[in-house]
Design a protein around this motif. Structure first.
Motif, PDB file in Angstrom:
ATOM      1  N   TYR A 119      -6.699 -31.066  44.189  1.00 39.25           N
ATOM      2  CA  TYR A 119      -5.385 -30.428  44.247  1.00 39.25           C
ATOM      3  C   TYR A 119      -5.003 -29.825  42.896  1.00 39.25           C
ATOM      4  N   GLY A 120      -4.041 -28.900  42.969  1.00 37.19           N
ATOM      5  CA  GLY A 120      -3.514 -28.314  41.744  1.00 37.19           C
ATOM      6  C   GLY A 120      -2.460 -29.181  41.096  1.00 37.19           C
ATOM      7  N   ARG A 121      -1.750 -29.959  41.889  1.00 39.47           N
ATOM      8  CA  ARG A 121      -0.768 -30.899  41.342  1.00 39.47           C
ATOM      9  C   ARG A 121      -0.493 -31.989  42.370  1.00 39.47           C
ATOM     10  N   ILE A 122       0.124 -33.069  41.888  1.00 37.95           N
ATOM     11  CA  ILE A 122       0.538 -34.172  42.756  1.00 37.95           C
ATOM     12  C   ILE A 122       2.052 -34.275  42.666  1.00 37.95           C
ATOM     13  N   MET A 123       2.729 -34.158  43.798  1.00 33.85           N
ATOM     14  CA  MET A 123       4.188 -34.233  43.863  1.00 33.85           C
ATOM     15  C   MET A 123       4.597 -35.686  44.101  1.00 33.85           C
ATOM     16  N   VAL A 124       5.657 -36.102  43.415  1.00 32.96           N
ATOM     17  CA  VAL A 124       6.086 -37.494  43.472  1.00 32.96           C
ATOM     18  C   VAL A 124       7.574 -37.564  43.783  1.00 32.96           C
ATOM     19  N   ALA A 125       7.944 -38.409  44.728  1.00 34.44           N
ATOM     20  CA  ALA A 125       9.351 -38.727  44.998  1.00 34.44           C
ATOM     21  C   ALA A 125       9.591 -40.174  44.585  1.00 34.44           C
ATOM     22  N   ALA A 126      10.663 -40.400  43.817  1.00 34.31           N
ATOM     23  CA  ALA A 126      10.953 -41.734  43.289  1.00 34.31           C
ATOM     24  C   ALA A 126      11.796 -42.545  44.277  1.00 34.31           C
ATOM     25  N   ARG A 127      11.662 -43.848  44.181  1.00 32.85           N
ATOM     26  CA  ARG A 127      12.522 -44.715  44.981  1.00 32.85           C
ATOM     27  C   ARG A 127      13.939 -44.670  44.430  1.00 32.85           C
ATOM     28  N   PRO A 128      14.948 -44.871  45.272  1.00 32.11           N
ATOM     29  CA  PRO A 128      16.330 -44.854  44.787  1.00 32.11           C
ATOM     30  C   PRO A 128      16.550 -45.899  43.699  1.00 32.11           C
ATOM     31  N   GLY A 129      17.266 -45.500  42.643  1.00 26.34           N
ATOM     32  CA  GLY A 129      17.615 -46.419  41.571  1.00 26.34           C
ATOM     33  C   GLY A 129      16.562 -46.618  40.518  1.00 26.34           C
ATOM     34  N   VAL A 130      15.378 -46.013  40.686  1.00 25.73           N
ATOM     35  CA  VAL A 130      14.303 -46.185  39.703  1.00 25.73           C
ATOM     36  C   VAL A 130      14.566 -45.287  38.499  1.00 25.73           C
ATOM     37  N   ASP A 131      14.360 -45.808  37.304  1.00 21.41           N
ATOM     38  CA  ASP A 131      14.516 -45.029  36.088  1.00 21.41           C
ATOM     39  C   ASP A 131      13.413 -43.970  36.024  1.00 21.41           C
ATOM     40  N   ARG A 132      13.826 -42.717  35.953  1.00 20.49           N
ATOM     41  CA  ARG A 132      12.856 -41.612  36.022  1.00 20.49           C
ATOM     42  C   ARG A 132      11.938 -41.576  34.792  1.00 20.49           C
ATOM     43  N   ALA A 133      12.479 -41.838  33.630  1.00 19.80           N
ATOM     44  CA  ALA A 133      11.651 -41.793  32.424  1.00 19.80           C
ATOM     45  C   ALA A 133      10.589 -42.882  32.454  1.00 19.80           C
ATOM     46  N   ALA A 134      10.990 -44.083  32.857  1.00 21.59           N
ATOM     47  CA  ALA A 134      10.019 -45.175  32.932  1.00 21.59           C
ATOM     48  C   ALA A 134       8.967 -44.896  34.002  1.00 21.59           C
ATOM     49  N   LEU A 135       9.408 -44.305  35.139  1.00 22.66           N
ATOM     50  CA  LEU A 135       8.455 -43.960  36.191  1.00 22.66           C
ATOM     51  C   LEU A 135       7.460 -42.912  35.695  1.00 22.66           C
ATOM     52  N   ALA A 136       7.938 -41.948  34.938  1.00 24.56           N
ATOM     53  CA  ALA A 136       7.039 -40.922  34.403  1.00 24.56           C
ATOM     54  C   ALA A 136       5.982 -41.543  33.504  1.00 24.56           C
ATOM     55  N   ASP A 137       6.376 -42.524  32.701  1.00 20.94           N
ATOM     56  CA  ASP A 137       5.397 -43.185  31.824  1.00 20.94           C
ATOM     57  C   ASP A 137       4.356 -43.925  32.654  1.00 20.94           C
ATOM     58  N   ARG A 138       4.787 -44.589  33.732  1.00 17.36           N
ATOM     59  CA  ARG A 138       3.831 -45.311  34.565  1.00 17.36           C
ATOM     60  C   ARG A 138       2.868 -44.350  35.272  1.00 17.36           C
ATOM     61  N   VAL A 139       3.398 -43.196  35.719  1.00 13.10           N
ATOM     62  CA  VAL A 139       2.522 -42.204  36.358  1.00 13.10           C
ATOM     63  C   VAL A 139       1.529 -41.637  35.345  1.00 13.10           C
ATOM     64  N   ARG A 140       1.968 -41.397  34.110  1.00 18.68           N
ATOM     65  CA  ARG A 140       1.046 -40.904  33.070  1.00 18.68           C
ATOM     66  C   ARG A 140      -0.082 -41.901  32.834  1.00 18.68           C
ATOM     67  N   ALA A 141       0.272 -43.159  32.824  1.00 19.32           N
ATOM     68  CA  ALA A 141      -0.758 -44.171  32.633  1.00 19.32           C
ATOM     69  C   ALA A 141      -1.750 -44.194  33.794  1.00 19.32           C
ATOM     70  N   ALA A 142      -1.260 -43.878  34.994  1.00 17.26           N
ATOM     71  CA  ALA A 142      -2.133 -43.907  36.169  1.00 17.26           C
ATOM     72  C   ALA A 142      -3.062 -42.702  36.230  1.00 17.26           C
ATOM     73  N   VAL A 143      -2.587 -41.527  35.823  1.00 19.60           N
ATOM     74  CA  VAL A 143      -3.395 -40.306  35.961  1.00 19.60           C
ATOM     75  C   VAL A 143      -4.269 -40.040  34.752  1.00 19.60           C
ATOM     76  N   GLY A 144      -3.961 -40.658  33.596  1.00 20.19           N
ATOM     77  CA  GLY A 144      -4.781 -40.454  32.416  1.00 20.19           C
ATOM     78  C   GLY A 144      -4.231 -39.401  31.489  1.00 20.19           C
ATOM     79  N   PRO A 145      -4.765 -39.329  30.273  1.00 14.87           N
ATOM     80  CA  PRO A 145      -4.204 -38.436  29.242  1.00 14.87           C
ATOM     81  C   PRO A 145      -4.471 -36.946  29.473  1.00 14.87           C
ATOM     82  N   ASP A 146      -5.450 -36.597  30.312  1.00 17.71           N
ATOM     83  CA  ASP A 146      -5.784 -35.176  30.516  1.00 17.71           C
ATOM     84  C   ASP A 146      -4.916 -34.499  31.569  1.00 17.71           C
ATOM     85  N   VAL A 147      -4.025 -35.247  32.213  1.00 17.82           N
ATOM     86  CA  VAL A 147      -3.181 -34.697  33.271  1.00 17.82           C
ATOM     87  C   VAL A 147      -1.738 -34.665  32.776  1.00 17.82           C
ATOM     88  N   ALA A 148      -1.103 -33.487  32.838  1.00 19.18           N
ATOM     89  CA  ALA A 148       0.286 -33.349  32.384  1.00 19.18           C
ATOM     90  C   ALA A 148       1.238 -33.822  33.467  1.00 19.18           C
TER      91      ALA A 148
END
Length: 824
Positions: free
Chosen positions: A199-228
């Motif tokens: 795929y060209g990108r992965i779209m993500v919808a957050a659960r209600p009440g989840v901190d977006r910045a913290a979720l972004a950090d967790r997603v970065r850790a999951a996809v690796g440093p080469d994925v923005a």
């Protein structure tokens, strides 16, 4: 002075009418462009982010696609409510008649999770599982597809297969509206149809009440440093930037033509005020005699220009609304993906009014200043009616130097390959024509007038004398701009088409061509064609750069047609395990016939050392001649994933062209993303865009030519007023009414011809420079003069000039001779 100025405008409004028309047309083009592009921009902003209304985060691929397994990993991240892969590419739809639906089609992977679905559904629903499909509402209506029916879709991944149509969507005005069908499939189906590995990108919808910045950090850790990973704000900012980028380029494109129209209108206005103020010389001197200062006279004239410009600009703004609507209708007929309605803003109105007013004042400034130099005592004599002054030596010398610099720049553009030199050369050449015009224009008028004098006698002689009487006023200058640009595009387009056709003749030696629509050919297609017994040659053009060498797929039966020389060996020996090495590469690597050549981990033997005359394109990743030709089968073994966008096909021995075409068409019914063409159709396809752009550009530049012709009619009308007594004398001594019409008609034709011929010369020079640059960059481009189209330009200019002389002739003949003899 203010009351006098207002009275003067009321009394002499007809004299400024045609110049006002030039302002109206110029301002209308500017206002219409702004209104149209404002509407496009508003529509782009409105639809920007339309597919991300429920996207909180997105991970974007870098150099390699994101594998489907990564989607599952992101979906498992704590705080993620939904995650779906998305890609956009191209595919094709098989219509209800069994033929591919025309137009470039956009393929998109649509999320099946409702938490991420953001499309505007017109009917039905979005896909919820594999095997389901949505299309845009226009395609469904045109093809009369019914919800629940099967629709065949195919792409680079393989033959078309049937999907169930479950809904229609509205993508008009969005980034996925490119004028053709829109195809929405579930992610796995989109991967299969497109042939993409991820795929060209992965779209993500957050659960209600989840901190977006913290979720972004967790997603970065999951996809690796080469994925923005970007948050919602960054996603929408990028969507807005993408939405308006192309609109800005189009706005700049239209703005360029609007600027041309404004410049031409400026020349017409300046010429008009030069004549009008010359006719008022005695009145101006009388004002000076009774106490008016030069400053008062100058300010009064500029005030008259400002009021004229303001009124004409107001009309131009109103005309701009109609022009913007017409432009939208024109682009709609061309299936251009334009969206948004005509938008009238305060900024556009004020800018257009200000531009027209300032343009008129600036164009009238120099003639107004010259008009104030009349001495007060001149009111008592005929000194106010001064003969035209000759151009000074400084002006003529500057004109010659600037003209020579323009010609030199155009000549040097081809040698250096610099596009800016072409533009600079065209501008300098035009300025040189303007400065050198007082000498150049009369000489051309006299030369063109000789045949007319022989045919028409005295009337033609009088017309020539009138046309060269005051060369600084000649309206031909305004025509040089419009005709020059039209000619540059006409000659450039004709030369480009000829170059394309020559390249096809030199490099394509087969009966049929199979081309991809907006992309590469499907992977199995060449093999299926080669398996047909009716076909003898099937060659898919493919290449790959490896270690500074371009490796090209080649067919033994076709490879000789592009070779210009064979230094050693026999190209016919090309086959499994052998290669053709080009001269420059063989010299650089020390290879000769029989040498072992390593390519992508395999060793090949050199069958021949050859050369071709194909130009090296600018930006080529390899040096000239660093090419190796490999047999098709070996290339497929080395680079199985590499595809081409063109396949060459020839019938087998003893098989007719019709039978071969039928065999190819039978295979292509399963591949809606390819076209079958013969050589003539292939040439037409390649040159069709040139014709389309030429027609569009000519239509836009036509307004500048119309304004220039208005200038011819305007100059002629004002000259008739200026020569009222003189024309009466000519009629008194025996010039007939028909003779007077002939005088004015020949004068108009000579003026238009001079401007047209100078414009064609300027445009041809610019086109020659452009073709030289293209040839330098890479390509078989030479200057070709389309005499038919150039002759049509001249004929249209002559006919328009004759039409422009009708009203001035009527005005010249409307007053009785005795009354005209007493005119001031």
């Amino acid at each position: 002075m203010l009351r006098l100025t207002l009275r003067q405008i009321r009394a002499e409004g007809l004299r400024l009418l045609l110049s006002s028309l030039a302002i109206v047309l110029g301002v209308a083009f500017v206002a219409g462009t702004l209104m149209f592009t404002d509407g496009m921009r508003a529509g782009a902003y409105e639809r920007a982010g339309a597919f991300d209304r429920h996207t909180d985060l997105a991970a974007y691929a870098g150099r390699t696609p994101l594998p489907p397994a990564l989607v599952d990993r992101v979906r498992a991240v704590d705080g993620v409510a939904a995650a779906e892969g998305e890609l956009t590419g191209t595919a094709g739809v098989v219509g209800a008649d069994g033929r591919p639906v025309l137009g470039y089609a956009v393929l998109a992977a649509i999320p099946t999770d409702p938490a991420l679905q953001s499309y505007d559904v017109v009917a039905g629903r979005l896909p919820q599982r594999a095997g389901e499909l949505v299309l845009d509402e226009e395609t469904v209506a045109d093809q009369r597809f019914a919800l629940g029916s099967p629709v065949r879709v195919g792409g680079n991944g393989g033959p078309a297969r049937a999907y169930t149509l479950v809904g229609t969507v509205d993508v008009a005005g969005s980034s996925r509206d490119v004028g053709g069908p829109f195809i929405g499939l579930a992610g796995a189906d989109a991967l299969a149809v497109s042939g993409e590995r991820g795929y060209g990108r992965i779209m993500v919808a957050a659960r209600p009440g989840v901190d977006r910045a913290a979720l972004a950090d967790r997603v970065r850790a999951a996809v690796g440093p080469d994925v923005a990973v970007r948050d919602r704000t960054a996603i929408l900012d990028e969507a807005v930037a993408d939405a308006v980028r192309d609109r800005r380029q189009f706005e700049l494109f239209l703005g360029t033509f609007a600027a041309v129209a404004v410049v031409v209108a400026g020349f017409v206005i300046a010429n008009t005020f030069a004549i009008v103020l010359a006719q008022r010389s005695r009145r101006t001197a009388l004002l000076r005699l009774v106490g008016a200062t030069r400053g008062q006279v100058y300010r009064a004239t500029l005030g008259e220009a400002a009021l004229t410009g303001l009124l004409a600009s107001a009309v131009g703004v109103l005309a701009g609304v109609g022009l913007a609507a017409g432009l939208g209708a024109l682009l709609s007929t061309l299936d251009a993906p334009v969206a948004g309605m005509v938008t009238v803003t305060v900024r556009t109105v004020l800018l257009s009014l200000g531009l027209g007013t300032v343009l008129t004042v600036v164009a009238a400034a120099v003639p107004s200043w010259q008009g104030t130099r009349v001495a007060p005592v001149a009111a008592l004599t005929d000194a106010a009616v001064r003969p035209a002054q000759r151009a000074g030596r400084v002006r003529l010398a500057a004109g010659a130097l600037v003209l020579a610099a323009g010609v030199a720049a155009l000549g040097g553009a081809g040698a250096t390959g610099q596009v800016p030199l072409v533009a600079a050369g065209g501008i300098l050449a035009f300025l040189g024509i303007v400065l050198f015009g007082p000498v150049l224009v009369p000489a051309l008028v006299r030369a063109l007038g000789r045949p007319a004098r022989r045919l028409l006698g005295v009337p033609a002689g009088l017309a020539v004398a009138n046309a060269v009487r005051n060369p600084r006023r000649v309206a031909a200058t305004a025509m040089v701009i419009g005709i020059g640009l039209v000619s540059a595009f006409v000659v450039g387009a004709g030369s480009a088409k000829a170059g394309i056709e020559c390249a096809v003749d030199a490099r394509i030696g087969v009966d049929f061509l199979v081309t991809g629509i907006g992309g590469d050919l499907p992977a199995p297609l060449a093999g299926e064609l080669a398996a047909r017994p009716e076909l003898g040659v099937v060659h898919e053009q493919r290449s790959r750069v490896v270690d500074g060498v371009e490796v090209r797929a080649a067919h033994p039966a076709l490879v000789r047609r592009t070779l210009s020389a064979v230094d050693a060996g026999d190209p016919a020996a090309l086959g499994p395990g052998t290669v053709l090495v080009h001269r420059e590469l063989a010299a650089a690597r020390g290879w000769s016939v029989g040498s072992a050549v390593p390519l992508a981990g395999r060793s090949f033997r050199v069958a021949a050392v050859v050369a071709d005359d194909n130009p090296v394109l600018a930006g080529s990743p390899v040096p000239a001649g660093h090419v190796v030709d490999v047999a098709d089968a070996d290339f497929a073994g080395l680079f199985p994933a590499v595809r081409g966008h063109l396949a060459e096909v020839d019938p087998a021995d003893g098989v007719s062209a019709d039978a071969a075409r039928a065999a190819v068409e039978e295979v292509l019914t399963r591949y809606p993303t390819v076209n079958l063409l013969d050589q003539a159709a292939y040439k037409k396809m390649l040159t069709g865009t040139v014709d389309l752009v030429l027609g569009f550009v000519t239509a836009l530049l036509g307004l500048a030519v119309v304004i220039a012709l208005v200038g011819v009619a305007n100059t002629l009308t004002l000259s008739v007023v200026e020569r009222t007594r003189e024309n009466a004398v000519l009629r008194a001594v025996g010039l007939s009414r028909g003779g007077m019409r002939a005088v004015l008609a020949v004068e108009a034709v000579l003026t238009a011809l001079v401007g047209t011929l100078l414009g064609i010369a300027l445009g041809t020079g610019v086109a020659a420079g452009g073709m030289a640059v293209l040839a330098r960059i890479g390509g078989d481009f030479t200057l070709v003069l389309p005499w038919g189209r150039l002759g049509l330009i001249v004929a249209v200019a002559v006919v328009a000039a004759l039409a422009a002389s009708v009203l001035p002739a009527r005005r010249a003949l409307s007053r009785p001779i005795v009354t005209a003899l007493g005119a001031e």
